[in-house]
Each structure stands twice: as C-alpha cells, then as structure tokens.
Design a protein around this motif. Structure first.
Motif, short mmCIF file in Angstrom:
data_model
loop_
_atom_site.label_atom_id
_atom_site.label_comp_id
_atom_site.label_asym_id
_atom_site.label_seq_id
_atom_site.Cartn_x
_atom_site.Cartn_y
_atom_site.Cartn_z
N PHE A 67 41.73 -16.27 1.33
CA PHE A 67 40.58 -16.43 0.46
C PHE A 67 39.51 -17.32 1.07
CE2 PHE A 67 43.67 -19.67 -0.56
CZ PHE A 67 42.91 -20.83 -0.50
N GLU A 68 39.80 -17.93 2.21
CA GLU A 68 38.86 -18.84 2.83
C GLU A 68 37.99 -18.10 3.86
OE1 GLU A 68 42.41 -18.32 5.04
OE2 GLU A 68 42.33 -19.46 3.18
N SER A 69 36.76 -18.55 4.03
CA SER A 69 35.86 -17.96 5.01
C SER A 69 36.27 -18.40 6.41
CB SER A 69 34.41 -18.39 4.73
OG SER A 69 34.01 -17.88 3.49
N LEU A 70 36.17 -17.47 7.35
CA LEU A 70 36.61 -17.73 8.72
C LEU A 70 35.57 -17.21 9.71
CD1 LEU A 70 40.31 -16.56 8.31
CD2 LEU A 70 39.53 -18.91 8.49
N ALA A 71 35.55 -17.80 10.89
CA ALA A 71 34.68 -17.35 11.98
C ALA A 71 35.49 -17.33 13.26
CB ALA A 71 33.48 -18.29 12.13
N LEU A 72 35.16 -16.39 14.13
CA LEU A 72 35.93 -16.21 15.36
C LEU A 72 35.04 -15.57 16.42
CD1 LEU A 72 38.78 -15.87 16.82
CD2 LEU A 72 38.83 -13.63 15.74
N MET A 73 35.20 -15.99 17.65
CA MET A 73 34.55 -15.35 18.80
C MET A 73 35.66 -14.70 19.61
SD MET A 73 31.57 -17.74 20.39
CE MET A 73 31.44 -16.81 21.89
N PRO A 74 36.02 -13.46 19.33
CA PRO A 74 37.20 -12.85 19.94
C PRO A 74 37.10 -12.62 21.45
CG PRO A 74 36.01 -11.23 18.63
CD PRO A 74 35.37 -12.55 18.38
N LEU A 75 35.91 -12.56 22.01
CA LEU A 75 35.77 -12.20 23.42
C LEU A 75 35.29 -13.31 24.33
CD1 LEU A 75 34.11 -8.73 22.85
CD2 LEU A 75 36.51 -9.22 23.25
N TYR A 76 35.17 -14.53 23.84
CA TYR A 76 34.53 -15.55 24.66
C TYR A 76 35.32 -15.91 25.92
CZ TYR A 76 37.33 -19.66 23.40
OH TYR A 76 38.33 -20.57 23.26
N LYS A 77 36.60 -15.68 25.95
CA LYS A 77 37.39 -15.94 27.15
C LYS A 77 37.65 -14.68 27.96
CE LYS A 77 39.83 -20.12 25.91
NZ LYS A 77 41.12 -20.77 25.78
N SER A 78 37.03 -13.58 27.57
CA SER A 78 37.25 -12.32 28.27
C SER A 78 36.60 -12.32 29.65
CB SER A 78 36.68 -11.16 27.45
OG SER A 78 37.34 -11.06 26.23
N SER A 79 37.10 -11.46 30.49
CA SER A 79 36.58 -11.38 31.85
C SER A 79 35.22 -10.68 31.87
CB SER A 79 37.56 -10.63 32.74
OG SER A 79 37.61 -9.28 32.35
N GLN A 80 34.51 -10.84 32.96
CA GLN A 80 33.20 -10.22 33.13
C GLN A 80 33.29 -8.70 33.16
OE1 GLN A 80 30.29 -11.62 33.06
NE2 GLN A 80 30.96 -13.73 33.01
N GLU A 81 34.46 -8.13 33.39
CA GLU A 81 34.58 -6.69 33.47
C GLU A 81 34.18 -5.99 32.17
OE1 GLU A 81 39.14 -5.49 32.69
OE2 GLU A 81 38.83 -6.89 34.34
#
Length: 115
Positions: A67-81
């Motif tokens: 029930f709580e609001s959430l935020a996420l950056m799912p790709l910030y550690k992804s490779s440059q590919e």
C-alpha cells in the motif's frame, strides 16, 4: 499528466494518459488504470539517482503489491550494451500507494526542484 508537463521528464509510460498510442485498445479491454508508471528523466544517471534519493514519501524498492508508494531505477547499474536497444538508464518506475495524490505530487515536485 503532471509528469508529461514537466520539462525535466523526457518520456512518460502510463496507460491512463490521453497521449498513450494504445489508448483505444486499453479502453476497450480494461476499466481503470494501474498505479504503476514509468518515466525517463532528462538528466544524467547520477542526477536520476539523486532524484530518487530526494523523494520523501516514496520508499525505495520494488514490491508493487503493498500500500506504500515506491520508486525504483531498475536499469541504473546496467551495462552500456542496453543503449543499442534504446533503453534509457534514467528510467524511473513508481508505484503510487495510499499517501494521497496531492502529497505524492508535492513530493515529486520537491525532488524535481532539486535536480
């Protein structure tokens, strides 16, 4: 609409927007819209991380079932590919919980102001 109008946002992904290219299909097959959406900041990856860290009401994580609001950056550690597939590392996913729309908009606004 709040995110779409913000000049610090490059793209918004949300089924409830009038600008959504699949709007007719969505309205034909479902009622209402989800509280999960994504947007891409017009900022560096580091600034995007700071944006999430500046949010006060949104927790950090990805448990979309609560029930709580959430935020996420799912790709910030992804490779440059990922770049060749037009995947933005500044993609932010948010889930809006029960804190109230005005409170969440104020929280997003104060984080935008700190970019």
């Amino acid at each position: 609409e709040f995110l779409e109008k913000n000049d610090k946002v490059r793209k918004v992904y949300y089924t409830g927007l009038k600008s959504n290219p699949q709007r007719e299909i969505i309205e034909k097959h479902q009622r209402g819209h989800t509280s999960l959406m994504s947007f891409v900041l017009d900022a560096s990856v580091e600034q995007s991380i700071n944006f999430i860290n500046n949010l006060k009401l949104f927790g950090k994580g990805c448990s979309w079932g609560g029930f709580e609001s959430l935020a996420l950056m799912p790709l910030y550690k992804s490779s440059q590919e990922l770049d060749f597939r037009n995947v933005d590392r500044q993609l932010i996913r948010i889930y809006c919980g029960l804190e109230g729309a005005e409170n969440l908009l104020e929280d997003l606004e104060q984080a935008f102001n700190r970019l």
